[in-house]
Scaffold this motif. Structure first.
Motif, mmCIF file in Angstrom:
data_model
loop_
_atom_site.group_PDB
_atom_site.id
_atom_site.type_symbol
_atom_site.label_atom_id
_atom_site.label_comp_id
_atom_site.label_asym_id
_atom_site.label_seq_id
_atom_site.Cartn_x
_atom_site.Cartn_y
_atom_site.Cartn_z
ATOM 1 N N SER A 22 -21.364 2.399 -20.049
ATOM 2 C CA SER A 22 -22.189 2.757 -18.858
ATOM 3 C C SER A 22 -21.515 1.629 -17.808
ATOM 4 C CB SER A 22 -23.828 2.640 -19.381
ATOM 5 O OG SER A 22 -23.812 1.498 -19.500
ATOM 6 N N ILE A 23 -21.934 1.783 -16.763
ATOM 7 C CA ILE A 23 -21.823 1.195 -15.466
ATOM 8 C C ILE A 23 -22.883 1.720 -14.591
ATOM 9 C CG2 ILE A 23 -19.263 0.574 -15.852
ATOM 10 C CD1 ILE A 23 -19.150 1.989 -12.693
ATOM 11 N N GLY A 24 -22.833 0.353 -14.065
ATOM 12 C CA GLY A 24 -24.016 0.404 -12.678
ATOM 13 C C GLY A 24 -22.684 0.907 -11.206
ATOM 14 N N ARG A 25 -23.367 0.038 -9.680
ATOM 15 C CA ARG A 25 -23.419 0.844 -9.077
ATOM 16 C C ARG A 25 -21.435 -0.013 -8.510
ATOM 17 N NH1 ARG A 25 -22.886 -0.400 -2.419
ATOM 18 N NH2 ARG A 25 -23.210 1.853 -1.464
ATOM 19 N N GLY A 26 -20.456 1.252 -9.203
ATOM 20 C CA GLY A 26 -19.187 0.521 -8.740
ATOM 21 C C GLY A 26 -18.244 2.123 -8.733
ATOM 22 N N LEU A 27 -17.114 2.404 -9.933
ATOM 23 C CA LEU A 27 -15.978 3.520 -8.902
ATOM 24 C C LEU A 27 -15.861 4.082 -10.451
ATOM 25 C CD1 LEU A 27 -13.207 1.906 -7.268
ATOM 26 C CD2 LEU A 27 -14.986 3.659 -6.297
ATOM 27 N N ILE A 135 -22.160 11.357 -14.139
ATOM 28 C CA ILE A 135 -21.421 10.499 -13.370
ATOM 29 C C ILE A 135 -22.710 10.684 -12.360
ATOM 30 C CG2 ILE A 135 -20.241 10.886 -11.141
ATOM 31 C CD1 ILE A 135 -17.683 11.615 -13.440
ATOM 32 N N GLN A 136 -22.649 10.342 -11.533
ATOM 33 C CA GLN A 136 -23.857 10.010 -10.752
ATOM 34 C C GLN A 136 -23.251 9.721 -8.704
ATOM 35 O OE1 GLN A 136 -28.056 9.404 -11.143
ATOM 36 N NE2 GLN A 136 -28.061 7.698 -9.208
ATOM 37 N N ASN A 137 -22.810 10.657 -8.301
ATOM 38 C CA ASN A 137 -21.875 10.558 -7.183
ATOM 39 C C ASN A 137 -22.153 10.168 -6.080
ATOM 40 O OD1 ASN A 137 -19.922 10.534 -4.969
ATOM 41 N ND2 ASN A 137 -18.529 12.099 -6.246
ATOM 42 N N ASP A 138 -22.051 8.638 -5.701
ATOM 43 C CA ASP A 138 -22.579 7.906 -4.559
ATOM 44 C C ASP A 138 -22.234 8.640 -3.498
ATOM 45 O OD1 ASP A 138 -24.111 6.371 -3.048
ATOM 46 O OD2 ASP A 138 -22.695 4.624 -3.057
ATOM 47 N N GLY A 139 -22.787 9.676 -2.317
ATOM 48 C CA GLY A 139 -22.772 9.899 -0.599
ATOM 49 C C GLY A 139 -22.823 11.739 -0.758
#
Length: 207
Positions: A22-27, A135-139
């Motif tokens: 898992s990751i936080g903000r990024g790609l 995936i929580q896409n940002d945008g």
């Protein structure tokens, strides 16, 4: 080599009931390797993924910072279906590199990315497993990336690499001095071109 790159607020990979990464903000990067891919393709993709300016800067200006600029995370997931070729309505995956070759190649790409960035910020899924990718896409912000076809001639390869580097350096710049000079030279070479045309129109309008 193909990649689908998504800017995310968070992303994770689950296999069965277990969260493996898992990751936080990024790609979040979905990566598909083809049978023709070489180390040159891998180097191109690693460089692009880490340097794509998909994030805002401190003042809120968009498309200004890369994942490395912001010390953000990267989640890579192997995705052979990106090499799909449709035959009618049926997907065909013969263009994808076979798993026994793709796995060590994919692992080497991850190692290259970790070497170029910070190892603890580059995560991955589980190669060959049935994964659920959250995936929580940002945008939303999504970019498709394909490595350029590699020429076999070494001179052509060097030329292509130089052209790519030149484009990256000058993309953000305005018109070049040479471009402005060419424009002014054209004006000096035929200073009466536009005025002559205008004169013709005005004379036609006179009684």
């Amino acid at each position: 080599m193909r990649a689908v790159i998504q800017r995310v607020t968070k992303a994770s990979v689950t296999v069965g009931e277990e969260q493996v990464s898992s990751i936080g903000r990024g790609l979040c990067v979905l990566l598909g390797i083809s049978v023709d891919d070489t180390q040159k393709d891998a180097e191109y993709m690693v460089r692009k993924i880490l340097n794509l300016r998909l994030f805002e800067d401190e003042s809120g200006r968009s498309w200004s910072r890369s994942v490395m600029d912001g010390n953000l995370e990267v989640l890579c997931v192997s995705q052979f279906t990106l090499q799909c070729i449709l035959k009618g309505n049926k997907p065909d995956f013969h263009a994808a590199m076979p798993a026994e070759l793709a796995q060590p190649f994919y692992n080497s790409i991850l190692e290259d990315m970790r070497s170029a960035y910070k190892p603890e910020l580059v995560k991955d899924g589980k190669f060959g497993a049935k994964m659920q990718v959250h995936i929580q896409n940002d945008g939303p912000v999504t970019v498709e990336l394909t490595s350029p076809s590699s020429p076999t001639d070494p001179k052509q390869m060097a030329k292509q690499e130089k052209q790519q580097q030149r484009k990256e350096k000058t993309r953000a710049k305005g018109p070049t001095e040479s471009g402005r000079e060419k424009g002014s030279q054209r004006s000096r070479q035929d200073p009466s071109a536009s005025s002559g045309a205008e004169g013709d129109v005005s004379s036609e309008r006179e009684p």
